[in-house]
Design a protein around this motif. Structure first.
Motif, PDB file in Angstrom:
ATOM      1  N   ILE B 140      73.246  25.361  32.477  1.00  8.97           N
ATOM      2  CA  ILE B 140      72.635  24.044  32.672  1.00  8.97           C
ATOM      3  C   ILE B 140      71.173  24.177  33.102  1.00  8.97           C
ATOM      4  O   ILE B 140      70.312  23.395  32.696  1.00  8.97           O
ATOM      5  CB  ILE B 140      73.461  23.251  33.715  1.00  8.97           C
ATOM      6  CG1 ILE B 140      74.807  22.839  33.109  1.00  8.97           C
ATOM      7  CG2 ILE B 140      72.708  22.027  34.205  1.00  8.97           C
ATOM      8  CD1 ILE B 140      75.824  22.350  34.108  1.00  8.97           C
ATOM      9  N   PHE B 145      67.744  25.967  26.651  1.00  3.11           N
ATOM     10  CA  PHE B 145      68.866  25.181  26.143  1.00  3.11           C
ATOM     11  C   PHE B 145      69.690  24.518  27.243  1.00  3.11           C
ATOM     12  O   PHE B 145      70.767  24.008  26.982  1.00  3.11           O
ATOM     13  CB  PHE B 145      69.758  26.026  25.229  1.00  3.11           C
ATOM     14  CG  PHE B 145      70.122  27.375  25.776  1.00  3.11           C
ATOM     15  CD1 PHE B 145      69.436  28.506  25.376  1.00  3.11           C
ATOM     16  CD2 PHE B 145      71.146  27.508  26.703  1.00  3.11           C
ATOM     17  CE1 PHE B 145      69.766  29.757  25.869  1.00  3.11           C
ATOM     18  CE2 PHE B 145      71.483  28.747  27.206  1.00  3.11           C
ATOM     19  CZ  PHE B 145      70.788  29.877  26.793  1.00  3.11           C
ATOM     20  N   GLY B 146      69.180  24.509  28.459  1.00  2.00           N
ATOM     21  CA  GLY B 146      69.899  23.859  29.546  1.00  2.00           C
ATOM     22  C   GLY B 146      69.618  22.368  29.571  1.00  2.00           C
ATOM     23  O   GLY B 146      68.572  21.906  29.107  1.00  2.00           O
ATOM     24  N   ILE B 147      70.564  21.611  30.157  1.00  2.00           N
ATOM     25  CA  ILE B 147      70.427  20.154  30.115  1.00  2.00           C
ATOM     26  C   ILE B 147      69.702  19.621  31.345  1.00  2.00           C
ATOM     27  O   ILE B 147      69.184  18.506  31.347  1.00  2.00           O
ATOM     28  CB  ILE B 147      71.836  19.507  29.981  1.00  2.00           C
ATOM     29  CG1 ILE B 147      71.720  18.061  29.536  1.00  2.00           C
ATOM     30  CG2 ILE B 147      72.618  19.639  31.260  1.00  2.00           C
ATOM     31  CD1 ILE B 147      73.054  17.443  29.225  1.00  2.00           C
TER      32      ILE B 147
END
Lengths: 328, 307
Positions: B140, B145-147
């Motif tokens: 995350i 590519f983490g949200i």
């Protein structure tokens, strides 16, 4: 002066401070804040749950993908053992027409399923160990908590502090002596060994927490019961236990969560027979890095039972005082 | 022992257990189990703390070196630096959990439609395995590519901060995860405490036209204080021991910016395998945790005494 009009008994009461518009607004605000917190704190959970249904590239897509084509390959990876096929054989393998649904999916990734994984057996072990140790710690905890709460046990402060202190030594350093001890006692890789260890670990918490709850229950109830001829044990069972149910439920949930998720001891003290599920989840490592979807699938399958138990206990967790308030 | 099931006065009172017997029967199993399971690990690691020994060299028996391990550790400025870092971490994370948890409990106190479901949902982060939580938060927090960065407003990949890779942010990244995970724990305990406050106290206060502020300080807080303190006590003890979360997220880095004392201990025990020295460190930690808990328990007893 005899005014003998008959009235219907009053069966409800309204708190005057709980009807005004100001109260209604603050109530709505409170609910909104709580819902907002729930939504925000569930985003990471949502991310994990969706990862369980994502294909491997989708999990680490840039930018992150909220919408994706769901796949169940994570669950298949979790539940099966596979071998990687040499590239030359993949096409040939795909052509075979005796492949079932799961085998077809994994064939797309160049893998052949060789049999079921041990996840199912480990889940069963987890259920046995977690439930037995939770019941045992709550049971022993409630007895000790009651005695500490109601009697002037000699050395009470010291005993309670001893119970608390069993939780203070960092587990890292206890694992080696426990390991040696368990080999000597033949408790290594047994269900009983882990059940007792988790019980020991949870007991300090159970005793302290339950004592906190039982302290809150007015002694007057029991004293009334004793005057009525109940024995101590009967008063405990019929008066104290029902009132402590909120505390018992909360303690149960937390002990269960700990025993269910414990990782380090399970890894150190079990090998085949009694291994629980948590140590096997992060080891679902495939070829080429972390298999996020398999880990997510394992975690999800592992999370659902606890959610169900907690949800089933919600009425106990949220219950108020069971009897009418006692006026001191 | 046979108990009669009737609701009216049972006739067996004299034959039932005395209070002293009940105390022994109720407390002994717990104490015996705890002593049996703790006595060997406790003394064995105490013994090892005075020796030079490594578990990966079982052929070399522990060599007694007296206080050398303690001397070395207590004179190592890094250890004190890690203790200071741990102290900062513990105070910050436990304070945030106490405030958020207690606040949520106050808000959830009066039932509304679906409050049972909402409570269950809020509890979900505690139910997850800490190992997996470390792994997934790493995903995350990833700047590409983490949200996490997307949600706080950096919509271009790699434009936001690298939470786990920058020394100034890494500890906060861990605190965020710990608070996310454990605030619901404080919440549930406070909620049960709040539910046990008898309504008549508020009714009386309302009749006296006491302000909500006054009601909070004079009724709500004192009544919940024992359970709130127990929650804080256990969170403090656990926060002192935090290592699995850190190992999953940063491994103590970058540099040693998240090297909590328990992480350092873990490394000494299972990376460098200096078993003797790590036992000594564990005892130093134990003494400090005992001292801190003692302060808590005293204030807990004081609060109880006032009631």
């Amino acid at each position: 002066m005899a005014v003998s009009t008959t009235h219907a008994p009053i069966t409800y009461a309204t708190r005057v401070d709980k009807v005004g518009p100001r109260y209604q607004i603050t109530r709505a605000l409170r609910i909104i804040v709580v819902l907002l917190y729930a939504v925000i704190s569930l985003i990471p959970v949502f991310w994990m749950v969706t990862a369980a249904f994502k294909s491997r590239p989708d999990v680490v897509a840039i930018p992150p993908k909220v919408f994706f084509t769901p796949t169940i390959e994570g669950f298949i990876s979790l539940l099966t053992k596979r071998v990687l096929l040499p590239p030359a054989m993949v096409e040939e393998y795909k052509q075979r027409d005796d492949l079932n649904f799961a085998e077809r999916i994994m064939a797309e990734r160049g893998q052949r399923i060789t049999g079921p994984s041990q996840y199912g057996q480990r889940l069963v072990n987890s259920v046995i160990i977690a439930s037995a140790s939770t019941v045992l710690s709550v049971l022993l905890g409630v007895l000790a908590a009651y005695a500490f709460s109601r009697f002037n046990v000699p050395g009470k402060g010291d005993l309670l502090f001893f119970i608390l202190s069993t939780r203070m030594l960092p587990p890292v350093v206890v694992t080696i002596p426990i390991f040696l001890m368990y080999q000597q006692l033949r408790l290594y890789d047994t269900h009983l060994g882990l059940i007792l260890l988790y019980t020991v670990f949870n007991l300090s918490f159970a005793v302290w927490l339950l004592k906190g709850f039982i302290d809150e229950i007015p002694r007057e109830y029991e004293e009334a019961a004793l005057v009525d001829g109940y024995s101590r044990l009967q008063a405990f069972r019929k008066v104290v236990l029902p009132q402590a149910i909120t505390g018992i439920a909360a303690t149960f949930v937390f002990c269960l969560i700990f025993a269910w998720n414990e990782y380090a001891f399970a890894l150190m003290l079990t090998s085949e027979r009694a291994r629980t599920a948590p140590p096997s989840i992060p080891t679902v490592l495939g070829t080429g890095g972390i298999e996020w979807s398999a880990i997510a699938a394992g975690t999800l399958g592992f999370l659902i039972p606890v959610i169900i138990v907690t949800f089933a206990l919600r009425d106990y967790l949220l219950r108020g005082v069971t009897f009418g308030a006692l006026r001191k | 022992m046979q108990l009669t099931q009737t609701q009216t006065a049972p006739m067996h009172r004299r034959r039932s257990l005395t209070d002293v017997q009940i105390q022994v029967l109720f407390i002994a199993p717990t104490i015996i189990l705890l002593v049996l399971w703790n006595i060997f690990p406790l003394f064995y690691s105490l013994y090892l703390s005075f020796t030079e020994f490594s578990v990966i060299k079982p052929d070399v028996p522990p060599a007694w070196i007296g206080l050398q391990n303690y001397n070395k550790l207590l004179n190592d400025p890094r250890i004190w630096q890690y203790f200071a870092l741990t102290g900062r971490y513990v105070v910050t994370t436990v304070a945030l959990q106490a405030i958020i948890g207690f606040g949520l409990a106050l808000f959830l106190r009066e039932r509304f439609k679906g409050s049972g479901l909402v409570t269950t949902l809020i509890l979900i982060p505690i139910m997850m395995s800490p190992v997996v939580i470390g792994l997934f938060w790493k995903l995350i927090y990833n700047p590409a590519f983490g949200i996490f960065n997307y949600l706080i407003g950096y919509s271009v990949p790699n434009s936001g901060p690298d939470w786990l890779g920058e020394a100034s942010r890494a500890l906060w990244a861990i605190i965020i995860v710990d608070v996310w995970m454990w605030s619901p724990f404080v919440m549930l305990l406070c909620l049960s405490g709040l539910k046990a406050i008898p309504d008549y106290l508020y009714e009386a206060a309302a009749i006296d036209r006491a302000s909500p502020w006054f009601q909070f300080w004079r009724i709500t807080l004192p009544q919940v204080a024992p359970l709130l303190l127990i929650a804080i006590l256990f969170r403090t003890i656990e926060a002192f021991k935090t290592f699995d979360l850190v190992m999953g997220l940063t491994g103590g880095g970058p540099g040693d910016s998240t090297e909590l004392i328990a992480v350092y201990l873990y490394r000494a025990a299972f990376t460098r395998f200096t078993t003797g020295e790590s036992s000594a460190l564990a005892y130093i930690i134990l003494v400090i945790v005992i001292a801190v808990s003692n302060l808590y328990v005293r204030s807990l007893n004081r609060i109880r005494g006032e009631q």
